[in-house]
Design a protein around this motif. Sequence first.
Motif, mmCIF file in Angstrom:
data_model
loop_
_atom_site.group_PDB
_atom_site.id
_atom_site.type_symbol
_atom_site.label_atom_id
_atom_site.label_comp_id
_atom_site.label_asym_id
_atom_site.label_seq_id
_atom_site.Cartn_x
_atom_site.Cartn_y
_atom_site.Cartn_z
ATOM 1 N N VAL A 270 0.853 -1.193 0.000
ATOM 2 C CA VAL A 270 0.000 0.000 0.000
ATOM 3 C C VAL A 270 0.890 1.244 0.000
ATOM 4 C CG1 VAL A 270 -0.215 0.163 2.512
ATOM 5 C CG2 VAL A 270 -2.050 1.020 1.072
ATOM 6 N N LYS B 130 -8.773 -5.325 -16.294
ATOM 7 C CA LYS B 130 -8.866 -5.291 -17.750
ATOM 8 C C LYS B 130 -7.560 -5.709 -18.423
ATOM 9 C CE LYS B 130 -8.489 -1.458 -20.195
ATOM 10 N NZ LYS B 130 -7.063 -1.403 -20.568
ATOM 11 N N THR C 94 2.520 0.502 -16.951
ATOM 12 C CA THR C 94 3.408 1.167 -15.992
ATOM 13 C C THR C 94 2.615 2.091 -15.061
ATOM 14 O OG1 THR C 94 3.873 2.797 -17.714
ATOM 15 C CG2 THR C 94 5.506 1.047 -17.409
ATOM 16 N N SER D 19 0.739 -0.806 -10.289
ATOM 17 C CA SER D 19 1.039 -2.245 -10.216
ATOM 18 C C SER D 19 2.311 -2.564 -10.984
ATOM 19 C CB SER D 19 -0.130 -3.062 -10.779
ATOM 20 O OG SER D 19 -1.323 -2.742 -10.115
ATOM 21 N N GLN E 79 5.413 -1.112 -9.124
ATOM 22 C CA GLN E 79 5.825 -1.878 -7.936
ATOM 23 C C GLN E 79 6.425 -3.233 -8.308
ATOM 24 O OE1 GLN E 79 2.334 -2.096 -5.390
ATOM 25 N NE2 GLN E 79 2.993 -0.272 -4.284
ATOM 26 N N THR F 154 2.059 5.068 -21.276
ATOM 27 C CA THR F 154 2.161 6.391 -20.623
ATOM 28 C C THR F 154 3.065 6.240 -19.405
ATOM 29 O OG1 THR F 154 -0.169 6.708 -21.209
ATOM 30 C CG2 THR F 154 0.808 8.321 -19.727
ATOM 31 N N LEU G 163 5.753 2.639 -26.240
ATOM 32 C CA LEU G 163 4.657 2.300 -27.161
ATOM 33 C C LEU G 163 4.098 3.528 -27.878
ATOM 34 C CD1 LEU G 163 2.734 -0.343 -25.009
ATOM 35 C CD2 LEU G 163 4.355 -0.777 -26.862
ATOM 36 N N ALA H 195 0.005 -5.666 -16.541
ATOM 37 C CA ALA H 195 -0.230 -4.749 -15.408
ATOM 38 C C ALA H 195 -1.116 -3.636 -15.944
ATOM 39 C CB ALA H 195 1.099 -4.208 -14.890
ATOM 40 N N GLY I 83 -4.353 -2.762 -15.419
ATOM 41 C CA GLY I 83 -5.325 -2.009 -14.641
ATOM 42 C C GLY I 83 -6.756 -2.509 -14.651
HETATM 43 P P1 NAP Z 1 -3.315 1.539 -14.078
HETATM 44 O O1 NAP Z 1 -2.830 2.603 -13.195
HETATM 45 O O2 NAP Z 1 -4.561 1.756 -14.829
HETATM 46 O O3 NAP Z 1 -2.130 1.190 -15.074
HETATM 47 C C1 NAP Z 1 -2.340 0.377 -16.185
HETATM 48 C C2 NAP Z 1 -1.183 0.517 -17.126
HETATM 49 O O4 NAP Z 1 -1.409 -0.319 -18.246
HETATM 50 C C3 NAP Z 1 -1.031 1.937 -17.655
HETATM 51 O O5 NAP Z 1 0.323 2.236 -17.808
HETATM 52 C C4 NAP Z 1 -1.760 1.850 -18.991
HETATM 53 O O6 NAP Z 1 -1.351 2.809 -19.922
HETATM 54 C C5 NAP Z 1 -1.342 0.473 -19.430
HETATM 55 N N1 NAP Z 1 -2.255 -0.067 -20.405
HETATM 56 C C6 NAP Z 1 -3.564 -0.343 -20.253
HETATM 57 N N2 NAP Z 1 -4.095 -0.788 -21.395
HETATM 58 C C7 NAP Z 1 -3.090 -0.795 -22.300
HETATM 59 C C8 NAP Z 1 -2.999 -1.131 -23.667
HETATM 60 N N3 NAP Z 1 -4.077 -1.550 -24.344
HETATM 61 N N4 NAP Z 1 -1.820 -1.007 -24.279
HETATM 62 C C9 NAP Z 1 -0.750 -0.572 -23.598
HETATM 63 N N5 NAP Z 1 -0.755 -0.226 -22.320
HETATM 64 C C10 NAP Z 1 -1.923 -0.334 -21.667
HETATM 65 O O7 NAP Z 1 -3.505 0.154 -13.273
HETATM 66 P P2 NAP Z 1 -2.705 -0.349 -11.981
HETATM 67 O O8 NAP Z 1 -1.260 -0.130 -12.138
HETATM 68 O O9 NAP Z 1 -3.171 -1.729 -11.703
HETATM 69 O O10 NAP Z 1 -3.192 0.615 -10.847
HETATM 70 C C11 NAP Z 1 -4.558 0.987 -10.726
HETATM 71 C C12 NAP Z 1 -4.750 1.737 -9.445
HETATM 72 O O11 NAP Z 1 -4.781 0.820 -8.366
HETATM 73 C C13 NAP Z 1 -3.667 2.709 -9.089
HETATM 74 O O12 NAP Z 1 -3.759 3.905 -9.786
HETATM 75 C C14 NAP Z 1 -3.889 2.853 -7.601
HETATM 76 O O13 NAP Z 1 -4.966 3.681 -7.328
HETATM 77 C C15 NAP Z 1 -4.243 1.433 -7.227
HETATM 78 N N6 NAP Z 1 -3.018 0.724 -6.818
HETATM 79 C C16 NAP Z 1 -2.434 1.149 -5.673
HETATM 80 C C17 NAP Z 1 -1.294 0.556 -5.276
HETATM 81 C C18 NAP Z 1 -0.668 1.035 -4.011
HETATM 82 O O14 NAP Z 1 -1.303 1.415 -3.087
HETATM 83 N N7 NAP Z 1 0.573 1.048 -3.907
HETATM 84 C C19 NAP Z 1 -0.699 -0.455 -6.008
HETATM 85 C C20 NAP Z 1 -1.334 -0.877 -7.176
HETATM 86 C C21 NAP Z 1 -2.505 -0.270 -7.577
HETATM 87 P P3 NAP Z 1 -2.148 4.210 -20.009
HETATM 88 O O15 NAP Z 1 -1.755 4.971 -18.779
HETATM 89 O O16 NAP Z 1 -1.677 4.811 -21.264
HETATM 90 O O17 NAP Z 1 -3.615 3.885 -20.016
#
Ligand code: NAP
Length: 545
Positions: A67, A159, A196, A199, A202, A220, A360, A388, A390
Amino acid sequence: MSAPSHDPQPASPTVPSSVDVAVVGAGFSGMYLLHRLRELNLSAIVFEAGGDVGGTWYWNRYPGARVDVESLAYSYSFSEELEQEYEWQERYPTQPEILSYARHVADRFDLRRDIFFETRVTAASYDEQARTWLVRTGHGDEVTARFLVMATGCLSSSKLPEIPGLDRFEGPTYHTAHWPHEGVDFTGMRVGLIGTGSSGVQSIPVIAEQATALTVFQRTPAYSLPARNRTLRPDEIADMRANYRAFRQAQRESGFGVPTPIPEKSALEVSEEERDATFEQAWESGSLVNLLTAFHDLSIDQAANDTAKRFIHRKIHQIVRDPRTAADLCPEYPVGTKRPCLDTDYYETFNRPNVRLVNLRRTPLVEITDRGVRTSDDEYAFDAIVYATGFDAMTGALTNVDIRGRGGASLKEAWSAGPRTYLGIGSAGYPNLFMITGPGSPSVLSNMVVSIEQHVDWVIDAIEHLDRQGLRTIEPTEEAQDAWVDHVNLIAGATLYPKANSWYMGANVPGKPQVFMPYAGGVGEYRKTCDEVAAQGYKGFALST
Ligand code: NAP
């Protein structure tokens, strides 16, 4: 990463045919809600798709998961005994540590006997005559409830990237939000990782240490700060235990659910030396909130925000040796408008000889092949792929359930142009349906545990009020909902948030309406509004017998 032992308690044998309250989800929201409902002597059951409690922390077991709010703040405040007895280990606890806390809470308050695990709710429909919800599960169970509470979390519907060939790759694939409980050993493997956000940021340093070669596909870049994580000192824990009550009050009144001094200065009114020193302090502190609140205008003024952007770009160029990689890692959108990350050795990892970054934006993803990943200019061969990528954030977990309100109206259709709620708690046309941290509430812009407890307490008070007054239904009026949606948009429009293609805006899911979903007015202000609504007899809600 070694996963904690997976040892759910057996669920109760049969689903009762009728209860006062049906709850969907046994994460931090559903657990606390169940505890509070029992205190009211209401009958309640919780349906949970996972095999144990913990929600986010049950599913997201990827290497390096932890977290980014400090453990002593990211914890329940409702039980002083719990606060005093639980021994947190690290400043930013790992996923296993948080899951073990959730399991401890479930045991301590004997929650599991009313939770049906491995049971996904598929549909819920409102019966206008009986004024009850009929809730259906994937196992074919049906239960009638006076109230339905969606405690489904904001980031639970994962997703994959929208590219062809996802099922073609011959090696193993993993999504960070569905990580195998037994962990994954990448030793000797060539690994490709897409995404990036938090998730990815980390997990990348941890996977890089194991894998023979790691290729990171970035669409991004993220702004990330070093977490400066460490083991908690006994004196810090003792101090916190002595001061919990004052700290909890400060959390509730703060902007992000994390107490921080209110910044008085503009980033543009101070000298360059003072500005850099302030940013340096935030960078060294290992706290995202310290960076976001370093100056009062970072979230509302582009020129002020640019100063933070330039500071972080400089840091990235200082850390990453290859100038082209460093430049590719520098984001252009305003700092804080996509969720910033907290990392351990993220930028440093790109100095490793076994790690490379594929931008990309320069060479877009084309497809997944049987051997690996194809971009517009190359094919990369891998032994394993990590997604990763999201979530369908904030609305996905709600609209994935076929929720039908008055007149059989589908919530998914009602929200086809974006979510419409009053306070992020209820939606017009869906009587006696509550959402915990729904769209239109501070939710993901806050320390989630603080916002969860506030919503649960508010919902409990509302149910108690109805029962005391002999009332049977509560439902937002269209007028109050329209005004709230306008207010949420107005506040978002005064910030830089809409300037980024973020999941806050629904921009990461093709075809999803682009609306800023969380409430950006701050946890303290929002709480006051909710309290006033309740004090004025649930103003903006229609209550009926
Ligand atoms: P995310 O922030 O939505 O990151 C997803 C990554 O995948 C982004 O870099 C996105 O690029 C990329 N992506 C998605 N679809 C793609 C595609 N079709 N082609 C290429 N790249 C693609 O997801 P997440 O990292 O799992 O985190 C989600 C949220 O969960 C965080 O923002 C946070 O709120 C929470 N979280 C918190 C913690 C913590 O507390 N430490 C840890 C993990 C997650 P784009 O940006 O260009 O869409």
